[in-house]
Design an enzyme around this catalytic site. Structure first.
Site, mmCIF file in Angstrom:
data_model
loop_
_atom_site.group_PDB
_atom_site.id
_atom_site.type_symbol
_atom_site.label_atom_id
_atom_site.label_comp_id
_atom_site.label_asym_id
_atom_site.label_seq_id
_atom_site.Cartn_x
_atom_site.Cartn_y
_atom_site.Cartn_z
ATOM 1 N N GLU A 98 0.690 -1.033 0.060
ATOM 2 C CA GLU A 98 -0.084 0.046 -0.037
ATOM 3 C C GLU A 98 0.892 1.163 0.126
ATOM 4 O O GLU A 98 0.910 2.071 0.857
ATOM 5 C CB GLU A 98 -0.810 -0.125 1.101
ATOM 6 N N HIS A 156 -4.210 3.092 5.045
ATOM 7 C CA HIS A 156 -4.105 1.702 4.077
ATOM 8 C C HIS A 156 -4.691 2.301 2.825
ATOM 9 O O HIS A 156 -5.234 3.390 2.571
ATOM 10 C CB HIS A 156 -5.079 0.900 4.882
ATOM 11 N N GLU A 178 -8.590 4.076 4.681
ATOM 12 C CA GLU A 178 -8.447 3.633 3.380
ATOM 13 C C GLU A 178 -8.621 4.331 2.315
ATOM 14 O O GLU A 178 -9.481 5.162 2.068
ATOM 15 C CB GLU A 178 -9.529 2.337 2.955
ATOM 16 N N ARG A 193 1.884 -8.391 0.745
ATOM 17 C CA ARG A 193 1.016 -7.608 1.703
ATOM 18 C C ARG A 193 1.568 -7.928 3.176
ATOM 19 O O ARG A 193 1.658 -6.772 3.906
ATOM 20 C CB ARG A 193 -0.381 -8.189 1.698
HETATM 21 O O1 0X9 Z 1 -8.026 -5.971 5.944
HETATM 22 C C1 0X9 Z 1 -7.545 -5.089 6.563
HETATM 23 O O2 0X9 Z 1 -6.598 -5.160 7.250
HETATM 24 C C2 0X9 Z 1 -7.924 -3.600 5.889
HETATM 25 N N1 0X9 Z 1 -8.164 -3.458 4.754
HETATM 26 S S1 0X9 Z 1 -6.870 -3.549 3.436
HETATM 27 O O3 0X9 Z 1 -7.490 -3.745 2.016
HETATM 28 N N2 0X9 Z 1 -5.878 -2.372 3.488
HETATM 29 O O4 0X9 Z 1 -6.054 -4.872 3.961
HETATM 30 C C3 0X9 Z 1 -8.980 -3.184 6.895
HETATM 31 C C4 0X9 Z 1 -8.814 -3.092 8.191
HETATM 32 C C5 0X9 Z 1 -10.260 -2.588 8.881
HETATM 33 N N3 0X9 Z 1 -10.126 -2.141 10.353
HETATM 34 C C6 0X9 Z 1 -10.043 -3.138 11.268
HETATM 35 N N4 0X9 Z 1 -10.645 -4.297 11.242
HETATM 36 N N5 0X9 Z 1 -9.974 -2.776 12.521
HETATM 37 ZN ZN ZN Z 2 -4.121 -2.290 4.648
#
Ligand code: 0X9
Ligand code: ZN
Length: 423
Positions: free
Chosen positions: A180, A304, A380, A233
Protein backbone atom coordinates in the site's frame (compact mmCIF):
# COMPACT_ATOMS: atom_id res chain seq x y z
CA UNK A 1 -28.79 -19.70 -12.20
CA UNK A 2 -25.89 -22.09 -11.56
CA UNK A 3 -23.71 -21.37 -8.60
CA UNK A 4 -21.45 -24.38 -8.61
CA UNK A 5 -17.86 -24.08 -9.69
CA UNK A 6 -16.72 -26.08 -12.70
CA UNK A 7 -15.40 -29.47 -11.60
CA UNK A 8 -11.91 -28.69 -12.86
CA UNK A 9 -11.82 -25.49 -10.84
CA UNK A 10 -13.03 -27.24 -7.73
CA UNK A 11 -10.53 -30.07 -8.05
CA UNK A 12 -7.72 -27.59 -8.23
CA UNK A 13 -8.79 -25.99 -4.97
CA UNK A 14 -7.20 -28.87 -3.15
CA UNK A 15 -4.01 -28.66 -5.15
CA UNK A 16 -3.50 -24.99 -4.54
CA UNK A 17 0.04 -23.94 -3.81
CA UNK A 18 1.32 -20.63 -2.61
CA UNK A 19 2.95 -18.49 -5.25
CA UNK A 20 6.65 -18.16 -4.67
CA UNK A 21 9.34 -15.99 -6.12
CA UNK A 22 12.65 -17.54 -7.06
CA UNK A 23 15.59 -16.03 -5.22
CA UNK A 24 16.94 -13.72 -7.88
CA UNK A 25 13.77 -13.03 -9.77
CA UNK A 26 11.11 -10.42 -9.41
CA UNK A 27 7.50 -11.61 -9.38
CA UNK A 28 5.76 -10.83 -12.68
CA UNK A 29 2.09 -10.32 -13.35
CA UNK A 30 1.98 -10.42 -17.15
CA UNK A 31 -1.62 -10.41 -18.38
CA UNK A 32 -2.99 -10.86 -14.90
CA UNK A 33 -6.39 -9.16 -14.96
CA UNK A 34 -8.26 -7.65 -12.04
CA UNK A 35 -12.01 -8.17 -12.07
CA UNK A 36 -14.62 -6.14 -10.23
CA UNK A 37 -17.39 -8.58 -9.42
CA UNK A 38 -20.77 -7.61 -7.98
CA UNK A 39 -22.41 -10.25 -5.83
CA UNK A 40 -26.07 -11.06 -6.28
CA UNK A 41 -26.33 -13.07 -3.08
CA UNK A 42 -24.22 -14.31 -0.12
CA UNK A 43 -23.77 -17.75 -1.66
CA UNK A 44 -22.10 -16.24 -4.70
CA UNK A 45 -19.82 -14.33 -2.37
CA UNK A 46 -18.87 -17.50 -0.57
CA UNK A 47 -18.16 -19.41 -3.77
CA UNK A 48 -16.10 -16.64 -5.30
CA UNK A 49 -14.10 -16.16 -2.11
CA UNK A 50 -13.23 -19.86 -2.24
CA UNK A 51 -11.29 -19.19 -5.41
CA UNK A 52 -8.83 -17.06 -3.49
CA UNK A 53 -7.51 -20.27 -1.95
CA UNK A 54 -6.02 -21.10 -5.34
CA UNK A 55 -3.20 -18.70 -4.81
CA UNK A 56 -1.30 -19.27 -8.01
CA UNK A 57 -4.29 -18.26 -10.07
CA UNK A 58 -6.46 -16.00 -7.96
CA UNK A 59 -5.54 -13.22 -5.59
CA UNK A 60 -7.96 -11.13 -3.59
CA UNK A 61 -7.37 -7.40 -3.99
CA UNK A 62 -10.39 -6.10 -2.20
CA UNK A 63 -13.64 -7.25 -0.70
CA UNK A 64 -16.81 -5.71 0.66
CA UNK A 65 -20.34 -6.98 1.24
CA UNK A 66 -21.29 -5.87 -2.28
CA UNK A 67 -18.27 -6.54 -4.45
CA UNK A 68 -15.03 -8.38 -4.88
CA UNK A 69 -11.84 -7.36 -6.69
CA UNK A 70 -10.06 -10.47 -7.84
CA UNK A 71 -6.76 -10.74 -9.72
CA UNK A 72 -6.84 -13.69 -12.10
CA UNK A 73 -3.86 -15.21 -13.88
CA UNK A 74 -4.08 -15.56 -17.66
CA UNK A 75 -4.06 -19.37 -17.78
CA UNK A 76 -7.45 -19.57 -16.08
CA UNK A 77 -9.10 -16.45 -17.52
CA UNK A 78 -11.10 -18.28 -20.25
CA UNK A 79 -12.36 -20.87 -17.78
CA UNK A 80 -13.12 -18.17 -15.22
CA UNK A 81 -15.06 -16.04 -17.71
CA UNK A 82 -17.09 -19.05 -18.75
CA UNK A 83 -17.96 -19.61 -15.12
CA UNK A 84 -18.94 -15.97 -14.64
CA UNK A 85 -21.32 -16.00 -17.57
CA UNK A 86 -22.85 -19.37 -16.68
CA UNK A 87 -23.41 -18.27 -13.09
CA UNK A 88 -24.82 -14.98 -14.32
CA UNK A 89 -22.35 -12.96 -12.27
CA UNK A 90 -21.88 -9.27 -13.09
CA UNK A 91 -18.18 -8.60 -13.63
CA UNK A 92 -15.91 -6.11 -15.35
CA UNK A 93 -12.16 -5.97 -15.79
CA UNK A 94 -10.59 -2.85 -14.31
CA UNK A 95 -6.94 -3.72 -14.81
CA UNK A 96 -6.31 -5.78 -17.93
CA UNK A 97 -2.60 -6.34 -17.37
CA UNK A 98 -1.19 -5.79 -13.89
CA UNK A 99 2.41 -6.08 -15.10
CA UNK A 100 1.88 -3.18 -17.53
CA UNK A 101 0.69 -1.05 -14.62
CA UNK A 102 3.73 -2.05 -12.54
CA UNK A 103 6.06 -1.38 -15.48
CA UNK A 104 4.64 2.10 -16.00
CA UNK A 105 5.05 2.79 -12.30
CA UNK A 106 8.68 1.60 -12.42
CA UNK A 107 9.42 3.85 -15.39
CA UNK A 108 7.88 6.83 -13.59
CA UNK A 109 9.78 6.02 -10.42
CA UNK A 110 13.11 5.92 -12.23
CA UNK A 111 12.42 8.87 -14.54
CA UNK A 112 11.95 11.18 -11.59
CA UNK A 113 14.76 9.55 -9.65
CA UNK A 114 16.94 12.62 -9.14
CA UNK A 115 15.70 13.41 -5.69
CA UNK A 116 13.21 12.43 -3.06
CA UNK A 117 9.75 13.76 -3.80
CA UNK A 118 6.08 13.04 -4.33
CA UNK A 119 5.95 12.60 -8.08
CA UNK A 120 7.20 9.06 -7.63
CA UNK A 121 7.28 6.34 -5.00
CA UNK A 122 10.43 6.28 -2.89
CA UNK A 123 12.29 3.29 -1.51
CA UNK A 124 12.80 2.71 2.21
CA UNK A 125 16.43 3.88 1.93
CA UNK A 126 15.26 7.12 0.26
CA UNK A 127 12.54 7.68 2.85
CA UNK A 128 15.06 7.19 5.65
CA UNK A 129 17.63 9.51 4.11
CA UNK A 130 14.91 12.15 3.74
CA UNK A 131 13.83 11.58 7.33
CA UNK A 132 17.40 12.20 8.48
CA UNK A 133 17.46 15.49 6.55
CA UNK A 134 14.14 16.58 7.99
CA UNK A 135 15.18 15.69 11.53
CA UNK A 136 18.36 17.74 11.12
CA UNK A 137 16.67 20.69 9.41
CA UNK A 138 13.80 20.99 11.91
CA UNK A 139 15.67 19.76 14.96
CA UNK A 140 13.99 22.31 17.24
CA UNK A 141 10.51 20.81 16.73
CA UNK A 142 11.21 17.20 15.74
CA UNK A 143 12.68 14.16 17.36
CA UNK A 144 13.12 10.63 16.17
CA UNK A 145 11.59 7.73 18.02
CA UNK A 146 12.39 4.09 17.47
CA UNK A 147 9.48 1.68 17.47
CA UNK A 148 11.69 -1.40 17.40
CA UNK A 149 13.41 -3.86 15.08
CA UNK A 150 11.84 -5.90 12.29
CA UNK A 151 12.28 -9.63 11.72
CA UNK A 152 15.04 -8.97 9.17
CA UNK A 153 16.76 -6.57 11.55
CA UNK A 154 15.66 -3.21 10.19
CA UNK A 155 14.98 -0.31 12.53
CA UNK A 156 11.37 0.87 12.49
CA UNK A 157 11.58 4.63 12.80
CA UNK A 158 9.09 7.31 13.68
CA UNK A 159 9.11 11.08 13.91
CA UNK A 160 7.55 13.16 16.64
CA UNK A 161 6.67 16.75 15.78
CA UNK A 162 5.87 19.08 18.64
CA UNK A 163 5.79 22.86 18.55
CA UNK A 164 4.80 23.37 22.17
CA UNK A 165 3.97 21.55 25.35
CA UNK A 166 0.41 20.73 26.29
CA UNK A 167 -0.83 19.69 22.84
CA UNK A 168 -3.16 16.73 22.28
CA UNK A 169 -1.47 13.83 20.48
CA UNK A 170 -2.23 12.36 17.06
CA UNK A 171 -0.64 9.07 16.02
CA UNK A 172 -0.28 8.04 12.38
CA UNK A 173 0.72 4.52 11.43
CA UNK A 174 1.44 3.91 7.80
CA UNK A 175 2.42 1.09 5.42
CA UNK A 176 1.65 -1.78 7.77
CA UNK A 177 0.58 -3.51 4.55
CA UNK A 178 3.63 -3.61 2.35
CA UNK A 179 2.04 -3.04 -1.07
CA UNK A 180 0.00 0.00 0.00
CA UNK A 181 2.64 2.45 -1.20
CA UNK A 182 0.31 5.44 -1.34
CA UNK A 183 0.23 5.39 2.47
CA UNK A 184 3.91 6.14 3.12
CA UNK A 185 3.99 8.57 0.20
CA UNK A 186 1.10 10.42 1.86
CA UNK A 187 2.57 10.18 5.36
CA UNK A 188 5.89 11.69 4.24
CA UNK A 189 4.13 14.46 2.26
CA UNK A 190 2.05 15.16 5.37
CA UNK A 191 5.18 15.39 7.56
CA UNK A 192 6.63 17.84 5.07
CA UNK A 193 3.48 19.98 5.13
CA UNK A 194 3.40 20.04 8.92
CA UNK A 195 6.97 21.32 8.96
CA UNK A 196 7.09 23.64 5.97
CA UNK A 197 3.64 24.77 4.88
CA UNK A 198 2.92 28.46 5.21
CA UNK A 199 -0.82 27.99 4.92
CA UNK A 200 -2.57 29.37 7.98
CA UNK A 201 -4.81 26.32 8.48
CA UNK A 202 -1.92 23.90 8.16
CA UNK A 203 0.26 25.91 10.52
CA UNK A 204 -2.50 25.80 13.07
CA UNK A 205 -2.95 22.07 12.55
CA UNK A 206 0.77 21.44 12.87
CA UNK A 207 1.37 23.59 15.90
CA UNK A 208 -1.65 22.72 18.00
CA UNK A 209 -1.10 18.94 18.04
CA UNK A 210 1.79 16.65 18.88
CA UNK A 211 2.38 14.28 15.98
CA UNK A 212 3.72 10.76 16.23
CA UNK A 213 4.19 9.43 12.70
CA UNK A 214 5.54 6.05 11.59
CA UNK A 215 5.84 6.34 7.79
CA UNK A 216 6.72 2.66 7.18
CA UNK A 217 5.84 0.13 9.84
CA UNK A 218 6.24 -3.05 7.81
CA UNK A 219 9.79 -2.25 6.74
CA UNK A 220 10.74 -5.77 5.60
CA UNK A 221 7.58 -6.18 3.56
CA UNK A 222 8.01 -2.72 2.02
CA UNK A 223 11.58 -3.48 0.89
CA UNK A 224 10.31 -6.80 -0.51
CA UNK A 225 7.66 -4.98 -2.58
CA UNK A 226 10.37 -2.80 -4.11
CA UNK A 227 12.84 -5.58 -4.74
CA UNK A 228 10.89 -8.79 -5.29
CA UNK A 229 7.13 -8.62 -5.45
CA UNK A 230 5.17 -5.38 -5.86
CA UNK A 231 2.03 -7.01 -4.48
CA UNK A 232 3.41 -8.44 -1.23
CA UNK A 233 1.17 -7.61 1.77
CA UNK A 234 2.44 -9.41 4.86
CA UNK A 235 5.53 -9.42 7.07
CA UNK A 236 8.55 -11.51 6.02
CA UNK A 237 8.95 -13.77 9.03
CA UNK A 238 8.76 -17.49 8.12
CA UNK A 239 6.10 -19.63 9.74
CA UNK A 240 7.52 -22.75 11.40
CA UNK A 241 4.60 -24.98 10.33
CA UNK A 242 4.51 -23.94 6.68
CA UNK A 243 6.59 -23.12 3.65
CA UNK A 244 4.57 -19.93 3.26
CA UNK A 245 6.12 -16.75 4.57
CA UNK A 246 4.66 -13.89 6.54
CA UNK A 247 1.73 -12.90 8.69
CA UNK A 248 -0.85 -10.21 8.10
CA UNK A 249 0.44 -7.62 10.57
CA UNK A 250 -3.00 -6.02 10.75
CA UNK A 251 -4.39 -9.25 12.21
CA UNK A 252 -1.60 -9.77 14.72
CA UNK A 253 -2.34 -7.30 17.54
CA UNK A 254 -3.51 -8.80 20.78
CA UNK A 255 -7.08 -7.58 20.50
CA UNK A 256 -9.80 -10.18 19.87
CA UNK A 257 -7.07 -12.03 18.02
CA UNK A 258 -8.47 -14.61 15.57
CA UNK A 259 -11.99 -14.13 16.94
CA UNK A 260 -15.08 -14.67 14.78
CA UNK A 261 -13.05 -15.71 11.76
CA UNK A 262 -11.54 -12.22 11.69
CA UNK A 263 -8.23 -13.66 10.47
CA UNK A 264 -7.15 -16.82 8.70
CA UNK A 265 -5.46 -19.77 10.41
CA UNK A 266 -3.85 -20.72 7.11
CA UNK A 267 -0.22 -19.49 6.97
CA UNK A 268 -0.53 -19.20 3.19
CA UNK A 269 -3.50 -16.83 3.38
CA UNK A 270 -3.08 -13.07 2.90
CA UNK A 271 -4.92 -12.48 6.17
CA UNK A 272 -3.07 -15.08 8.24
CA UNK A 273 -3.24 -13.94 11.87
CA UNK A 274 0.08 -15.50 12.88
CA UNK A 275 0.83 -18.46 15.17
CA UNK A 276 -0.05 -16.33 18.18
CA UNK A 277 -0.86 -12.68 18.90
CA UNK A 278 2.18 -10.42 18.62
CA UNK A 279 4.18 -13.16 16.90
CA UNK A 280 5.52 -10.49 14.52
CA UNK A 281 8.35 -8.41 16.03
CA UNK A 282 7.05 -5.33 14.22
CA UNK A 283 3.64 -5.66 15.86
CA UNK A 284 4.98 -6.55 19.28
CA UNK A 285 7.15 -3.43 19.13
CA UNK A 286 4.36 -1.21 17.81
CA UNK A 287 1.95 -2.53 20.36
CA UNK A 288 4.38 -1.65 23.16
CA UNK A 289 5.13 1.73 21.65
CA UNK A 290 1.44 2.64 21.40
CA UNK A 291 1.00 1.54 25.01
CA UNK A 292 3.91 3.73 26.10
CA UNK A 293 2.37 6.89 24.57
CA UNK A 294 -1.34 6.13 24.92
CA UNK A 295 -1.79 8.68 27.71
CA UNK A 296 -0.53 11.40 25.41
CA UNK A 297 -2.41 10.30 22.29
CA UNK A 298 -6.03 11.29 21.62
CA UNK A 299 -6.41 10.14 18.01
CA UNK A 300 -4.89 7.30 16.00
CA UNK A 301 -5.10 6.93 12.24
CA UNK A 302 -3.83 3.81 10.48
CA UNK A 303 -3.21 4.55 6.80
CA UNK A 304 -4.21 1.85 4.28
CA UNK A 305 -5.32 1.53 0.70
CA UNK A 306 -7.54 1.13 -1.13
CA UNK A 307 -11.32 1.80 -1.27
CA UNK A 308 -11.85 5.24 0.32
CA UNK A 309 -13.24 4.38 3.71
CA UNK A 310 -12.95 5.54 7.29
CA UNK A 311 -13.30 2.47 9.46
CA UNK A 312 -13.75 2.71 13.18
CA UNK A 313 -13.83 -0.07 15.79
CA UNK A 314 -14.95 -2.72 16.03
CA UNK A 315 -13.30 -4.97 13.48
CA UNK A 316 -14.06 -8.22 15.26
CA UNK A 317 -17.86 -8.01 15.35
CA UNK A 318 -20.73 -6.18 13.71
CA UNK A 319 -23.04 -7.10 16.55
CA UNK A 320 -21.53 -4.72 19.07
CA UNK A 321 -20.39 -1.15 18.68
CA UNK A 322 -18.11 1.10 20.75
CA UNK A 323 -19.69 3.26 23.47
CA UNK A 324 -18.84 6.40 21.53
CA UNK A 325 -19.91 5.02 18.14
CA UNK A 326 -22.16 7.99 17.39
CA UNK A 327 -19.19 10.29 17.87
CA UNK A 328 -16.98 8.05 15.76
CA UNK A 329 -19.56 8.28 12.97
CA UNK A 330 -19.86 12.06 13.33
CA UNK A 331 -16.09 12.55 13.23
CA UNK A 332 -15.74 10.28 10.20
CA UNK A 333 -18.55 12.17 8.47
CA UNK A 334 -16.64 15.43 8.99
CA UNK A 335 -13.64 13.87 7.20
CA UNK A 336 -15.77 12.50 4.37
CA UNK A 337 -17.72 15.73 3.87
CA UNK A 338 -14.55 17.85 3.81
CA UNK A 339 -12.92 15.58 1.24
CA UNK A 340 -16.02 15.39 -0.93
CA UNK A 341 -16.28 19.18 -0.98
CA UNK A 342 -12.86 19.48 -2.65
CA UNK A 343 -12.71 19.82 -6.44
CA UNK A 344 -11.48 16.20 -6.65
CA UNK A 345 -14.85 15.15 -5.20
CA UNK A 346 -13.55 11.86 -3.78
CA UNK A 347 -16.28 9.98 -1.95
CA UNK A 348 -15.47 8.29 1.38
CA UNK A 349 -17.83 5.96 3.21
CA UNK A 350 -17.52 5.29 6.92
CA UNK A 351 -18.68 3.10 9.79
CA UNK A 352 -17.33 0.27 11.92
CA UNK A 353 -14.89 -1.98 10.07
CA UNK A 354 -16.91 -5.14 10.61
CA UNK A 355 -20.19 -3.57 9.51
CA UNK A 356 -18.91 -1.65 6.47
CA UNK A 357 -16.23 -4.05 5.27
CA UNK A 358 -15.74 -7.48 6.81
CA UNK A 359 -14.80 -9.04 10.13
CA UNK A 360 -11.12 -8.36 10.67
CA UNK A 361 -9.71 -8.80 14.15
CA UNK A 362 -6.33 -7.86 15.60
CA UNK A 363 -5.99 -4.53 13.75
CA UNK A 364 -4.09 -1.44 14.89
CA UNK A 365 -7.05 0.86 15.39
CA UNK A 366 -8.93 -1.74 17.44
CA UNK A 367 -5.88 -2.16 19.63
CA UNK A 368 -5.56 1.62 20.04
CA UNK A 369 -9.23 1.84 20.97
CA UNK A 370 -8.84 -0.94 23.52
CA UNK A 371 -5.90 1.01 24.99
CA UNK A 372 -8.12 4.04 25.54
CA UNK A 373 -7.47 6.02 22.37
CA UNK A 374 -11.14 6.64 21.73
CA UNK A 375 -10.82 8.09 18.25
CA UNK A 376 -9.13 5.43 16.14
CA UNK A 377 -9.67 4.73 12.45
CA UNK A 378 -8.35 2.71 9.61
CA UNK A 379 -8.16 5.19 6.73
CA UNK A 380 -8.45 3.46 3.36
CA UNK A 381 -7.12 5.91 0.79
CA UNK A 382 -7.56 6.11 -2.99
CA UNK A 383 -8.83 4.67 -5.19
CA UNK A 384 -12.06 2.67 -5.40
CA UNK A 385 -10.97 0.17 -8.00
CA UNK A 386 -9.36 1.82 -11.01
CA UNK A 387 -5.71 1.12 -10.29
CA UNK A 388 -6.03 -0.41 -6.81
CA UNK A 389 -2.70 -0.96 -5.08
CA UNK A 390 -0.70 0.26 -8.08
CA UNK A 391 -2.00 3.81 -7.90
CA UNK A 392 0.04 5.89 -10.38
CA UNK A 393 2.40 8.40 -8.75
CA UNK A 394 0.48 11.29 -10.34
CA UNK A 395 -2.18 10.67 -7.69
CA UNK A 396 0.16 10.92 -4.70
CA UNK A 397 -0.26 14.66 -4.23
CA UNK A 398 -4.04 14.78 -4.86
CA UNK A 399 -4.47 11.88 -2.44
CA UNK A 400 -2.24 13.54 0.14
CA UNK A 401 -4.00 16.91 -0.23
CA UNK A 402 -7.38 15.39 0.42
CA UNK A 403 -6.00 13.41 3.37
CA UNK A 404 -4.73 16.67 4.85
CA UNK A 405 -8.10 18.39 4.41
CA UNK A 406 -9.83 15.34 5.85
CA UNK A 407 -7.58 15.31 8.91
CA UNK A 408 -8.12 19.03 9.51
CA UNK A 409 -11.89 18.47 9.50
CA UNK A 410 -11.63 15.31 11.58
CA UNK A 411 -9.62 17.03 14.31
CA UNK A 412 -11.92 20.06 14.32
CA UNK A 413 -14.85 17.71 14.94
CA UNK A 414 -12.90 15.88 17.66
CA UNK A 415 -12.25 19.19 19.34
CA UNK A 416 -15.92 20.14 19.16
CA UNK A 417 -16.83 16.85 20.81
CA UNK A 418 -14.24 17.24 23.56
CA UNK A 419 -11.79 14.52 22.47
CA UNK A 420 -8.73 16.74 22.36
CA UNK A 421 -8.54 17.59 26.02
CA UNK A 422 -5.31 16.58 27.72
CA UNK A 423 -5.63 13.05 29.03
O1 0X9 B 1 -8.05 -5.87 5.89
C1 0X9 B 1 -7.44 -4.94 6.40
O2 0X9 B 1 -6.53 -5.09 7.22
C2 0X9 B 1 -7.83 -3.51 6.01
N1 0X9 B 1 -8.09 -3.43 4.60
S1 0X9 B 1 -6.87 -3.59 3.52
O3 0X9 B 1 -7.45 -3.66 2.21
N2 0X9 B 1 -5.98 -2.28 3.55
O4 0X9 B 1 -6.09 -4.71 3.87
C3 0X9 B 1 -9.07 -3.13 6.78
C4 0X9 B 1 -8.90 -3.09 8.26
C5 0X9 B 1 -10.15 -2.67 8.95
N3 0X9 B 1 -9.97 -2.26 10.30
C6 0X9 B 1 -10.24 -3.07 11.35
N4 0X9 B 1 -10.58 -4.29 11.18
N5 0X9 B 1 -10.15 -2.55 12.52
ZN1 ZN C 1 -4.09 -2.36 4.32
Amino acid sequence: MRLDLPIALLACLLLAQAASVAKDEKARYDNHAVYKIKYHNPLQRQILLQLTKRRQEFSLWNESPSELHLMVSPNVIPEFEKYLSRANVTAEIFVANVQALIDTETVENTRAAESFGWTRYNTLAEIEAWLDEILAKYSDVTEEFIVGTSYEGRTIRGIKISYKTGNPGVFIESNIHAREWITSATATWFINELLSSEDELVRQLAESHDWYIVPVLNVDGFVYTHEKDRLWRKTRQPVSTSSCIGTDPNRNYDVHWMENGGASKDPCAEDYGGPNPLSEPEIKAMSEYIKSVKDKVNVLLAFHSYSQLLLSPYGHTDEEFPDNYDDLLQVAKAYADAVEALPYGSVFRYGSAASVLYTASGATNDYAYQQGIKIAYTVEMRDRGTFGFVLPPAFIIPNAEETLIGIIALLAECKKLGYLALK
